[in-house]
Design a protein around this motif. Structure first.
Motif, PDB file in Angstrom:
ATOM      1  N   THR A  81      21.522  17.272  75.938  1.00 40.90           N
ATOM      2  CA  THR A  81      21.082  16.338  75.030  1.00 40.90           C
ATOM      3  C   THR A  81      21.003  14.948  75.663  1.00 40.90           C
ATOM      4  OG1 THR A  81      22.163  17.295  72.848  1.00 40.90           O
ATOM      5  CG2 THR A  81      21.656  15.132  72.748  1.00 40.90           C
ATOM      6  N   MET A  82      21.866  14.637  76.574  1.00 39.05           N
ATOM      7  CA  MET A  82      22.036  13.555  77.424  1.00 39.05           C
ATOM      8  C   MET A  82      20.680  13.219  78.129  1.00 39.05           C
ATOM      9  SD  MET A  82      23.026  10.476  77.625  1.00 39.05           S
ATOM     10  CE  MET A  82      24.414  10.537  76.450  1.00 39.05           C
ATOM     11  N   LEU A  83      20.464  14.649  78.736  1.00 38.83           N
ATOM     12  CA  LEU A  83      19.378  14.731  79.700  1.00 38.83           C
ATOM     13  C   LEU A  83      18.213  14.403  79.019  1.00 38.83           C
ATOM     14  CD1 LEU A  83      20.432  17.848  81.985  1.00 38.83           C
ATOM     15  CD2 LEU A  83      20.254  15.317  82.818  1.00 38.83           C
ATOM     16  N   ARG A  84      17.923  15.211  77.641  1.00 42.99           N
ATOM     17  CA  ARG A  84      16.812  14.906  76.950  1.00 42.99           C
ATOM     18  C   ARG A  84      16.574  13.050  76.819  1.00 42.99           C
ATOM     19  NH1 ARG A  84      18.367  19.700  73.899  1.00 42.99           N
ATOM     20  NH2 ARG A  84      17.132  21.285  74.556  1.00 42.99           N
ATOM     21  N   VAL A  85      17.788  12.566  76.491  1.00 43.71           N
ATOM     22  CA  VAL A  85      17.666  10.914  76.163  1.00 43.71           C
ATOM     23  C   VAL A  85      17.042  10.420  77.416  1.00 43.71           C
ATOM     24  CG1 VAL A  85      19.107   9.190  75.603  1.00 43.71           C
ATOM     25  CG2 VAL A  85      19.298  11.109  74.321  1.00 43.71           C
ATOM     26  N   ILE A  86      17.726  10.616  78.634  1.00 42.53           N
ATOM     27  CA  ILE A  86      17.371   9.891  79.797  1.00 42.53           C
ATOM     28  C   ILE A  86      15.879  10.462  80.256  1.00 42.53           C
ATOM     29  CG2 ILE A  86      18.106   9.885  82.280  1.00 42.53           C
ATOM     30  CD1 ILE A  86      20.868  10.459  81.457  1.00 42.53           C
ATOM     31  N   HIS A  87      15.612  11.450  79.893  1.00 45.11           N
ATOM     32  CA  HIS A  87      14.309  12.019  80.433  1.00 45.11           C
ATOM     33  C   HIS A  87      13.172  11.243  79.450  1.00 45.11           C
ATOM     34  CE1 HIS A  87      10.818  14.652  80.936  1.00 45.11           C
ATOM     35  NE2 HIS A  87      10.762  14.774  79.692  1.00 45.11           N
ATOM     36  N   GLY A  88      13.422  11.203  78.143  1.00 44.92           N
ATOM     37  CA  GLY A  88      12.584  10.538  77.243  1.00 44.92           C
ATOM     38  C   GLY A  88      12.485   9.054  77.647  1.00 44.92           C
ATOM     39  N   THR A  89      13.696   8.485  77.745  1.00 46.55           N
ATOM     40  CA  THR A  89      13.664   6.894  78.166  1.00 46.55           C
ATOM     41  C   THR A  89      12.963   6.616  79.357  1.00 46.55           C
ATOM     42  OG1 THR A  89      15.846   6.811  76.731  1.00 46.55           O
ATOM     43  CG2 THR A  89      15.087   5.040  78.351  1.00 46.55           C
ATOM     44  N   LEU A  90      13.207   7.275  80.417  1.00 50.12           N
ATOM     45  CA  LEU A  90      12.545   7.068  81.644  1.00 50.12           C
ATOM     46  C   LEU A  90      10.847   7.170  81.484  1.00 50.12           C
ATOM     47  CD1 LEU A  90      15.125   8.683  84.471  1.00 50.12           C
ATOM     48  CD2 LEU A  90      14.604   6.277  83.610  1.00 50.12           C
ATOM     49  N   ASN A  91      10.716   8.419  81.072  1.00 49.18           N
ATOM     50  CA  ASN A  91       9.313   8.382  81.007  1.00 49.18           C
ATOM     51  C   ASN A  91       8.622   7.247  79.923  1.00 49.18           C
ATOM     52  OD1 ASN A  91       9.191  10.331  82.809  1.00 49.18           O
ATOM     53  ND2 ASN A  91       9.642  12.190  81.325  1.00 49.18           N
ATOM     54  N   ALA A  92       8.955   7.143  79.109  1.00 54.75           N
ATOM     55  CA  ALA A  92       8.675   5.897  77.844  1.00 54.75           C
ATOM     56  C   ALA A  92       8.411   4.766  78.610  1.00 54.75           C
ATOM     57  CB  ALA A  92       9.419   6.122  76.838  1.00 54.75           C
ATOM     58  N   ILE A  93       9.447   4.411  79.538  1.00 55.08           N
ATOM     59  CA  ILE A  93       9.508   3.310  80.160  1.00 55.08           C
ATOM     60  C   ILE A  93       8.486   3.227  81.286  1.00 55.08           C
ATOM     61  CG2 ILE A  93      10.636   1.388  81.681  1.00 55.08           C
ATOM     62  CD1 ILE A  93      11.442   1.423  78.619  1.00 55.08           C
ATOM     63  N   SER A  94       8.276   4.212  82.128  1.00 57.42           N
ATOM     64  CA  SER A  94       7.642   4.187  83.296  1.00 57.42           C
ATOM     65  C   SER A  94       6.118   4.471  83.072  1.00 57.42           C
ATOM     66  CB  SER A  94       8.003   5.140  84.039  1.00 57.42           C
ATOM     67  OG  SER A  94       8.166   6.553  83.512  1.00 57.42           O
ATOM     68  N   TRP A  95       5.853   5.672  82.604  1.00 61.74           N
ATOM     69  CA  TRP A  95       4.383   5.973  82.330  1.00 61.74           C
ATOM     70  C   TRP A  95       3.812   5.289  80.951  1.00 61.74           C
ATOM     71  CZ3 TRP A  95       3.232   7.956  86.383  1.00 61.74           C
ATOM     72  CH2 TRP A  95       4.000   8.956  87.126  1.00 61.74           C
ATOM     73  N   GLY A  96       4.903   4.786  79.883  1.00 57.93           N
ATOM     74  CA  GLY A  96       4.281   4.079  78.659  1.00 57.93           C
ATOM     75  C   GLY A  96       4.348   2.815  78.649  1.00 57.93           C
ATOM     76  N   ILE A  97       5.083   2.140  79.424  1.00 59.75           N
ATOM     77  CA  ILE A  97       5.002   0.630  79.546  1.00 59.75           C
ATOM     78  C   ILE A  97       4.770   0.015  81.129  1.00 59.75           C
ATOM     79  CG2 ILE A  97       6.648  -1.387  79.210  1.00 59.75           C
ATOM     80  CD1 ILE A  97       6.031  -0.129  76.686  1.00 59.75           C
ATOM     81  N   LEU A  98       5.549   0.406  81.798  1.00 58.78           N
ATOM     82  CA  LEU A  98       5.483  -0.410  83.451  1.00 58.78           C
ATOM     83  C   LEU A  98       4.025   0.098  83.856  1.00 58.78           C
ATOM     84  CD1 LEU A  98       8.790   0.362  85.062  1.00 58.78           C
ATOM     85  CD2 LEU A  98       7.878  -1.875  84.173  1.00 58.78           C
ATOM     86  N   LEU A  99       3.493   1.298  83.985  1.00 62.27           N
ATOM     87  CA  LEU A  99       2.236   1.738  84.382  1.00 62.27           C
ATOM     88  C   LEU A  99       1.224   0.786  84.022  1.00 62.27           C
ATOM     89  CD1 LEU A  99       1.697   3.788  86.613  1.00 62.27           C
ATOM     90  CD2 LEU A  99       0.773   5.148  84.809  1.00 62.27           C
ATOM     91  N   PRO A 100       0.860   0.848  82.394  1.00 65.97           N
ATOM     92  CA  PRO A 100      -0.192  -0.142  81.934  1.00 65.97           C
ATOM     93  C   PRO A 100       0.000  -1.634  82.373  1.00 65.97           C
ATOM     94  CG  PRO A 100       1.198   0.779  80.260  1.00 65.97           C
ATOM     95  CD  PRO A 100       1.578   1.591  81.464  1.00 65.97           C
TER      96      PRO A 100
ATOM     97  N   ALA B  50       7.404   2.044  88.661  1.00 66.56           N
ATOM     98  CA  ALA B  50       6.911   3.093  87.492  1.00 66.56           C
ATOM     99  C   ALA B  50       6.984   4.238  88.013  1.00 66.56           C
ATOM    100  CB  ALA B  50       5.708   2.596  86.871  1.00 66.56           C
ATOM    101  N   PHE B  51       6.141   4.662  89.454  1.00 65.68           N
ATOM    102  CA  PHE B  51       6.166   5.985  89.557  1.00 65.68           C
ATOM    103  C   PHE B  51       7.361   6.647  89.970  1.00 65.68           C
ATOM    104  CE2 PHE B  51       5.368   8.791  93.398  1.00 65.68           C
ATOM    105  CZ  PHE B  51       4.673   9.764  92.814  1.00 65.68           C
ATOM    106  N   ILE B  52       8.330   5.714  90.806  1.00 67.95           N
ATOM    107  CA  ILE B  52       9.857   6.141  91.098  1.00 67.95           C
ATOM    108  C   ILE B  52      10.524   6.488  89.774  1.00 67.95           C
ATOM    109  CG2 ILE B  52      11.906   5.584  92.083  1.00 67.95           C
ATOM    110  CD1 ILE B  52      10.313   3.788  93.949  1.00 67.95           C
ATOM    111  N   LEU B  53      10.464   5.584  88.747  1.00 71.25           N
ATOM    112  CA  LEU B  53      11.210   6.218  87.573  1.00 71.25           C
ATOM    113  C   LEU B  53      10.347   7.505  87.022  1.00 71.25           C
ATOM    114  CD1 LEU B  53      11.771   2.680  85.666  1.00 71.25           C
ATOM    115  CD2 LEU B  53      13.372   3.998  86.902  1.00 71.25           C
ATOM    116  N   GLY B  54       9.131   7.414  86.855  1.00 74.67           N
ATOM    117  CA  GLY B  54       8.490   8.595  86.491  1.00 74.67           C
ATOM    118  C   GLY B  54       8.861   9.868  87.145  1.00 74.67           C
ATOM    119  N   THR B  55       9.009   9.769  88.363  1.00 75.83           N
ATOM    120  CA  THR B  55       9.230  10.818  89.153  1.00 75.83           C
ATOM    121  C   THR B  55      10.692  11.302  88.592  1.00 75.83           C
ATOM    122  OG1 THR B  55       7.969  10.124  91.074  1.00 75.83           O
ATOM    123  CG2 THR B  55       9.672  11.744  91.683  1.00 75.83           C
TER     124      THR B  55
END
Length: 401
Positions: free
Chosen positions: A208-227, A257-262
């Protein structure tokens, strides 16, 4: 501000999938020795284990999600998965309307939906079982209606660890419960419990914690920082006073963003390995596509021609196309991720939408400003060609009258 946003997004994720804080050892007819909250569906259990004869009395507390739905739990004798579970499922009898509790064995054909789930006797030592909804005999099944499913088993000698599986569904066809929802939460309704000590395996908590980290990192990287990096390049490169600062800001934001997304992508791959048989095809394909496009964008920095190179215009077209494609697919996959996690109506999604709305608002404001400046310059150029503005006044934009 970025760190604050990350913290708030994580806090919004956690309540949705976290553990509830209370469980009870008492029912209207019996008091048990131990109780435990289950990690999904706001379910809990209470039990009493008698070591001298390996007898387990257990009551499951769950809730319906539909008046025509079902609620069930069971024990898998061999592994912590749905297939092979010996289950007790409660639903409204289509004939009498009363609550009915029937035994089922979940074999692979049921999981693959090749055949309907039919009731049959369990091949484990079930001594007795009952089900009751709160409110007594006059109570009716409705969305959110709580139910207690009680069972008494005889376990194998010297065996105190059980694999508990539970779930709930929307419909029952005759006496055949239909498939349950397939969100991440519903597919994670499994726990391993030692009935003697009361301890449970931490595998689900860690996942569950991995899912939280996975979702948070991807939302921040691909969904906020990249744009955000794309906006920096589009709207600040023409400000001469900034010099090359816009480029360093653009490259720095995109690289971060790419590092976080990776990292988020790698965690997603690991989660897939931890959940054999659970596959989110669209989310995975979009994730791979976004990661590959992000990698191509990062590699493009190494092959960036200088401004006078004849291939520079082709490189710019490639850079723009790949970059904007990555941004769009990133948005789509972030929202797809919320669906997968069962957080489509959560505060986490609301928090992300607020951040995204702010970003879109800033982008629109900068776009309008760019068009205003472009129109103003075009008008000045036209007036200059017509001789209405002298070339000597170019610096101060003076107009001859």
């Amino acid at each position: 501000m970025f760190l604050v946003y990350v913290f708030l997004l994580q806090m919004c994720f956690l309540p949705h999938i976290g553990f509830s804080s209370h469980c009870t050892v008492e029912t209207s007819t019996k008091t048990f020795q131990k109780c435990m909250n289950l990690p999904t569906q706001q379910a809990s259990i209470a039990w009493t284990f008698y070591p001298h004869n390996s007898t387990l009395e257990l009551v499951f507390f769950g809730t319906f999600i539909s008046p025509s739905g079902w609620v069930g739990w069971g024990i898998n004798p061999t592994s912590s998965e749905m297939t092979g579970t010996r289950a007790l499922i409660a639903f409204s009898d289509p004939t009498s309307g009363q609550i009915v509790l029937l035994p089922y064995i979940l074999d692979p054909n049921v999981k693959l939906q090749k055949s309907p789930l039919l009731s049959r006797p369990l091949d484990i030592h079930l001594i007795s079982s009952t089900a009751a909804i709160y409110g007594g005999k006059r109570a009716t099944i409705h969305n959110g209606a709580p139910i207690q499913i009680y069972a008494k088993f005889k376990l194998e000698s010297n065996k105190t660890k059980i694999h508990l599986v539970w779930n709930r569904g929307l419909y029952v066809q005759g006496y055949s419960p239909t498939i349950h929802p397939t969100t991440s939460t519903d597919l994670s309704s499994i726990a391993t419990l030692d009935v003697l000590s009361g301890s449970s395996a931490r595998q689900h908590t860690d996942r569950t914690m991995l899912r939280v980290i996975h979702g948070t990192l991807n939302a921040i990287s691909w969904g906020i920082l990249l744009p955000m990096g794309a906006i920096t390049a589009r709207h600040f490169r023409h400000i001469q006073s900034l010099g090359p600062a816009w480029f360093y800001a653009h490259a720095g934001i995109q690289l971060f963003a790419f590092i976080l997304g990776t990292v988020g992508f790698a965690i997603g791959i690991h989660l897939g390995q931890l959940s054999p048989g659970v596959e989110y095809s669209l989310h995975r394909k979009l994730g791979v596509a976004v990661f590959c496009l992000g990698a191509l964008q990062t590699l493009a920095l190494l092959f960036r021609p200088n401004a006078r190179n004849k291939f520079r215009k082709y490189w710019k077209s490639y850079h723009h196309f790949v970059g904007y494609s990555c941004v769009v697919l990133g948005f789509v996959n972030v929202f797809q991720g919320f669906e997968v996690m069962g957080a489509s109506r959560s505060y986490a999604k609301l928090s992300y939408c607020l951040g995204l709305s702010t970003l879109i608002g800033v982008s629109i404001a900068l776009e309008v400003n760019s068009w205003v400046m472009f129109c103003r310059k075009s008008k000045e150029e036209k007036m200059r060609r017509e001789g209405l503005i002298g070339t000597s006044d170019k610096g101060n934009n003076g107009i001859h009258t």
